[in-house]
Design a protein around this motif. Structure first.
Motif, mmCIF file in Angstrom:
data_model
loop_
_atom_site.group_PDB
_atom_site.id
_atom_site.type_symbol
_atom_site.label_atom_id
_atom_site.label_comp_id
_atom_site.label_asym_id
_atom_site.label_seq_id
_atom_site.Cartn_x
_atom_site.Cartn_y
_atom_site.Cartn_z
ATOM 1 N N LEU A 198 0.834 -1.214 0.000
ATOM 2 C CA LEU A 198 0.000 0.000 0.000
ATOM 3 C C LEU A 198 0.865 1.258 0.000
ATOM 4 C CD1 LEU A 198 -2.744 -1.117 2.546
ATOM 5 C CD2 LEU A 198 -3.117 -0.570 0.131
ATOM 6 N N GLY A 199 2.011 1.221 0.711
ATOM 7 C CA GLY A 199 2.922 2.365 0.712
ATOM 8 C C GLY A 199 3.516 2.626 -0.655
ATOM 9 N N LEU A 200 3.936 1.545 -1.335
ATOM 10 C CA LEU A 200 4.442 1.692 -2.703
ATOM 11 C C LEU A 200 3.346 2.211 -3.624
ATOM 12 C CD1 LEU A 200 6.560 -1.578 -3.083
ATOM 13 C CD2 LEU A 200 7.444 0.757 -3.073
ATOM 14 N N SER A 201 2.147 1.669 -3.456
ATOM 15 C CA SER A 201 1.013 2.106 -4.271
ATOM 16 C C SER A 201 0.696 3.572 -4.024
ATOM 17 C CB SER A 201 -0.210 1.241 -3.939
ATOM 18 O OG SER A 201 -1.380 1.759 -4.522
ATOM 19 N N ASN A 202 0.719 3.985 -2.748
ATOM 20 C CA ASN A 202 0.427 5.376 -2.404
ATOM 21 C C ASN A 202 1.478 6.311 -2.990
ATOM 22 O OD1 ASN A 202 -1.382 7.104 -1.155
ATOM 23 N ND2 ASN A 202 -0.312 7.106 0.792
ATOM 24 N N GLY A 203 2.757 5.920 -2.872
ATOM 25 C CA GLY A 203 3.832 6.724 -3.460
ATOM 26 C C GLY A 203 3.707 6.807 -4.968
ATOM 27 N N SER A 204 3.392 5.671 -5.583
ATOM 28 C CA SER A 204 3.211 5.641 -7.037
ATOM 29 C C SER A 204 2.060 6.538 -7.459
ATOM 30 C CB SER A 204 2.950 4.198 -7.491
ATOM 31 O OG SER A 204 2.745 4.127 -8.876
ATOM 32 N N GLY A 205 0.981 6.536 -6.663
ATOM 33 C CA GLY A 205 -0.182 7.352 -6.992
ATOM 34 C C GLY A 205 0.082 8.839 -6.954
ATOM 35 N N MET A 206 1.143 9.249 -6.237
ATOM 36 C CA MET A 206 1.482 10.673 -6.162
ATOM 37 C C MET A 206 2.514 11.084 -7.212
ATOM 38 S SD MET A 206 1.711 10.983 -2.034
ATOM 39 C CE MET A 206 0.378 10.358 -1.026
ATOM 40 N N GLN A 263 -8.180 6.377 1.279
ATOM 41 C CA GLN A 263 -8.536 4.986 0.997
ATOM 42 C C GLN A 263 -7.394 4.034 1.337
ATOM 43 O OE1 GLN A 263 -11.791 6.003 0.862
ATOM 44 N NE2 GLN A 263 -11.957 4.076 -0.206
ATOM 45 N N ARG A 264 -6.146 4.465 1.095
ATOM 46 C CA ARG A 264 -5.003 3.606 1.443
ATOM 47 C C ARG A 264 -4.921 3.385 2.955
ATOM 48 N NH1 ARG A 264 -5.485 4.080 -3.090
ATOM 49 N NH2 ARG A 264 -4.027 3.865 -4.815
ATOM 50 N N ILE A 265 -5.151 4.447 3.727
ATOM 51 C CA ILE A 265 -5.120 4.327 5.188
ATOM 52 C C ILE A 265 -6.198 3.349 5.665
ATOM 53 C CG2 ILE A 265 -5.463 5.570 7.368
ATOM 54 C CD1 ILE A 265 -4.369 8.076 5.881
ATOM 55 N N LEU A 266 -7.405 3.503 5.133
ATOM 56 C CA LEU A 266 -8.511 2.635 5.536
ATOM 57 C C LEU A 266 -8.347 1.210 5.035
ATOM 58 C CD1 LEU A 266 -11.459 5.151 4.951
ATOM 59 C CD2 LEU A 266 -10.474 4.468 7.142
ATOM 60 N N SER A 267 -7.474 1.006 4.031
ATOM 61 C CA SER A 267 -7.254 -0.330 3.473
ATOM 62 C C SER A 267 -6.254 -1.161 4.274
ATOM 63 C CB SER A 267 -6.739 -0.222 2.022
ATOM 64 O OG SER A 267 -7.692 0.371 1.186
ATOM 65 N N THR A 268 -5.507 -0.519 5.174
ATOM 66 C CA THR A 268 -4.485 -1.255 5.926
ATOM 67 C C THR A 268 -5.135 -2.238 6.893
ATOM 68 O OG1 THR A 268 -4.388 0.574 7.515
ATOM 69 C CG2 THR A 268 -2.729 0.537 5.784
ATOM 70 N N ARG A 269 -4.355 -3.269 7.275
ATOM 71 C CA ARG A 269 -4.903 -4.342 8.097
ATOM 72 C C ARG A 269 -5.074 -3.933 9.557
ATOM 73 N NH1 ARG A 269 -1.191 -9.429 6.376
ATOM 74 N NH2 ARG A 269 0.425 -7.970 7.073
ATOM 75 N N THR A 270 -4.198 -3.078 10.071
ATOM 76 C CA THR A 270 -4.243 -2.672 11.476
ATOM 77 C C THR A 270 -3.898 -1.197 11.616
ATOM 78 O OG1 THR A 270 -1.911 -3.156 11.894
ATOM 79 C CG2 THR A 270 -3.474 -4.984 12.206
ATOM 80 N N VAL A 271 -4.130 -0.664 12.814
ATOM 81 C CA VAL A 271 -3.773 0.726 13.107
ATOM 82 C C VAL A 271 -2.262 0.924 12.991
ATOM 83 C CG1 VAL A 271 -3.695 2.452 14.952
ATOM 84 C CG2 VAL A 271 -5.784 1.143 14.572
#
Length: 625
Positions: free
Chosen positions: A46-54, A290-298
């Motif tokens: 998700l972090g790679l995806s989030n970075g890629s999205g920016m 959406q990336r934050i809410l997609s993570t498995r845990t806090v």
């Protein structure tokens, strides 16, 4: 373009669409799977995806232009977005947001204001904002990718009906790329978005490394140092921007004077003011949320947000700095020889460099990387916008009981509608810069006040949120239409003067207008139910003005403690901003061969990383989930 370049691009497009459709079967299990990947995706993906999205084409073209013209201090221009948002999210907001366990940012709002009329009004307005923001960003991408592809590719795709020009070449290219991206995004939801973005991130990093490497092979340190003025490498802040270009490049000084950033001290002051409030307001209801809410845990939400900062800036600015260096060598003489340099010329430096000044093979990979940048960011917004329409409007108010299959089909339709509206807006936009300034200053200006107050003040209620957001949206939209029609106003009239004020300088007015709406909406209506406030505070545990709610909770359970982390969180944010800035400066100084400044930036990076290890990472590791 060489055959090998065409083959690389064709292979990339095939792989992206194939992978996106191949993983789409996972998205058919329900809305949670479609929009959040079933909360089963690992945080580093998700972090790679989030970075890629920016890492988008329009933003990259804009950053190339400002670094080219203003030099290293242009990294401060990025505070307009604001990029600090990622730091504030990393330090505490990701944890607060993820504790809700909901699907979208507007659904999260109901946990703060309740599910009565006031809560639903706040829920509806944030969903509307999310859709408008998605449409605005799609218009921004439409404008950027069209200019980019037209300069790169040799074919004229203009469409005529008789003598009437229905579509120019820029618009045709943009529509084609948007069509291909929309196919796999709609089909596969979050699973397709994340899977393809991880692939796209790898391609972008490789492209940046190769182009930077090419500049080291092509130019000696002495050549680079003789080309770039020392003032270009300065990070100092002065009250007024002074032109530092000399000789044949002196016309660039006139362009600096005309861009609206001449009063540099005032501009930086405005970006600092805006950057703080926009960052503490939290992420807008879009792909970042959406990336934050997609993570498995806090705990993983915090890890993901920190990892996004770590993976985004170094490769992105390695590519940007390398393209700027090639632009200064080859494109700058062409621009000065042609005369009459305008801001639009800055927006095509990136495609001109790729088209004429990188070798075969590297060009294809770089084009694939920038297409990846466009497609990843575009797909993220196409996934985020419809989530709010389907989950927060259609499902909640029109069709509360239906099958998952029905909701996913509704998501497909709304995705197409959002893309269509974004494209229509893109047809009427003047330039990448005009949309950039509208999104970062006017639209976000209307978002900031209400979303800042929702975290820190217990008395702020749903109606206050609704009127604060609505007043901000109205004034931001008015500003956009005035900016687009400023040539039609009578010179020296009040409307003419207002329409010609750069959007960043209107931010305080938009912020105060929205703040007024927030306070009036709050004080003329009843407070949010104490039961709702207690549930929210007990779950999220923010710091701020929550004393009455905390007292009520402590009367029930004396073990409940208030959040006393404001000081350490703000310290972490300050250290984090410095940490983030070094990741921008290091690759720039490296590419332009200023090794002492690169070394100093690296030392500051190591020191700030060490501080954050003790003040942030060790604290996050103690979370139980």
């Amino acid at each position: 373009m060489g055959l090998i370049d065409v083959l690389i691009i064709a292979l990339y497009l095939f792989l992206t669409i194939f992978i996106g459709i191949w993983v789409s079967r996972k998205a058919s299990k329900g809305l949670d799977s479609y929009f959040l990947g079933g909360k089963s995706i690992k945080w580093y993906y998700l972090g790679l995806s989030n970075g890629s999205g920016m890492f988008d084409v329009s933003g990259t073209a804009w950053m190339v232009g400002i670094l080219f013209l203003y030099g290293v201090k242009s990294y401060m221009f990025m505070w307009m977005w604001p990029i600090w948002n990622q730091i504030f999210v990393m330090m505490f907001l990701a944890v607060w947001i993820r504790r809700s366990g909901v699907m979208t940012g507007s659904e999260w709002i109901l946990t703060r204001f309740g599910d009565d009329k006031a809560g639903r009004a706040s829920h509806l307005i944030v969903a509307i904002f999310a859709v408008i923001a998605s449409i605005g960003f799609i218009a921004y991408f439409f404008e950027g990718v069209g200019k980019f592809m037209t300069v790169i590719l040799p074919w004229d795709l203009s469409l005529y009906i008789g003598e009437f020009n229905l579509l120019n070449s820029e618009q045709s290219y943009a529509l084609l790329i948007i069509f291909f991206t929309t196919i796999y995004t709609i089909k596969g939801g979050m699973f397709s978005v994340v899977t393809t973005e991880v692939l796209q991130y790898g391609i972008m990093v490789l492209a940046g490394v190769l182009v930077a490497g090419y500049t080291f092979v092509s130019f000696t340190d002495a050549q680079v140092n003789s080309l770039i003025p020392e003032a270009w490498k300065s990070v100092s802040i002065s009250n007024e921007l002074q032109g530092f270009w000399e000789g044949k490049k002196e016309p660039f000084n006139a362009l600096i004077d005309s861009q609206g950033y001449k009063m540099f001290g005032a501009f930086i002051g405005m970006t600092l003011f805006k950057g703080f409030f926009a960052s503490i307001a939290g992420p807008t209801p879009s792909y970042d949320m959406q990336r934050i809410l997609s993570t498995r845990t806090v705990k993983e939400a915090a890890y993901m947000s920190g990892f996004t900062n770590l993976v985004l800036f170094v490769p992105r600015y390695l590519l940007i700095a390398a393209v700027v260096l090639l632009g200064l060598v080859y494109v700058a003489p062409e621009m000065t020889a042609a005369g009459n340099i305008t801001g639009d010329d800055l927006e095509v430096i990136l495609p001109k460099v790729i088209n004429n000044h990188v070798p075969v093979g590297v060009k294809g990979l770089l084009l694939a990387g920038l297409l990846a940048a466009f497609m990843s960011t575009f797909s993220a917004f196409v996934n985020a916008g419809p989530a709010y329409i389907v989950n927060d409007i259609y499902k909640k108010y029109f069709k509360p009981k239906a099958t998952d299959r029905h909701y996913i089909k509704a998501s497909h339709i709304t995705s197409m509608l959002v893309v269509l509206l974004g494209v229509i807006m893109g047809f009427f936009a003047d330039s990448i810069n005009s949309i950039t300034l509208w999104i970062t200053s006017a639209l976000y200006g209307g978002y900031v006040a209400a979303n800042f107050l929702k975290w820190v003040w217990w008395r702020f209620n749903g109606w206050g949120y609704f009127w604060g957001m609505l007043s901000g949206l109205l004034i931001a939209t008015t500003q956009f239409f005035m900016d687009q029609n400023k040539a039609n106003f009578v010179p020296d009239s009040f409307l003419y003067e207002i329409a010609h004020v750069p959007a960043i300088y209107l931010f305080p007015a938009i912020f105060l207008f929205s703040l007024l709406g927030s306070f009036l909406g709050t004080y003329f209506t009843a407070p949010t139910s104490m039961d709702t406030l207690k549930s929210f505070y007990k779950n999220v545990r923010p710091w701020g003005l929550w004393k009455p709610v905390l007292k009520e909770l402590q009367a029930e359970n004396a073990k409940i403690k208030g959040n006393k982390d404001f000081g350490i969180d703000m310290l972490n944010c300050l250290v984090g901003i410095i940490w983030q800035s070094t990741m921008i400066l290091m690759p720039i100084f490296f590419v332009v061969r200023d090794y002492p400044k690169m070394g100093a930036s690296f030392l500051v990076f190591l020191l700030s990383s060490l501080i954050l290890k003790f003040t942030w990472l060790d604290k996050i590791r103690k979370y139980k989930n």
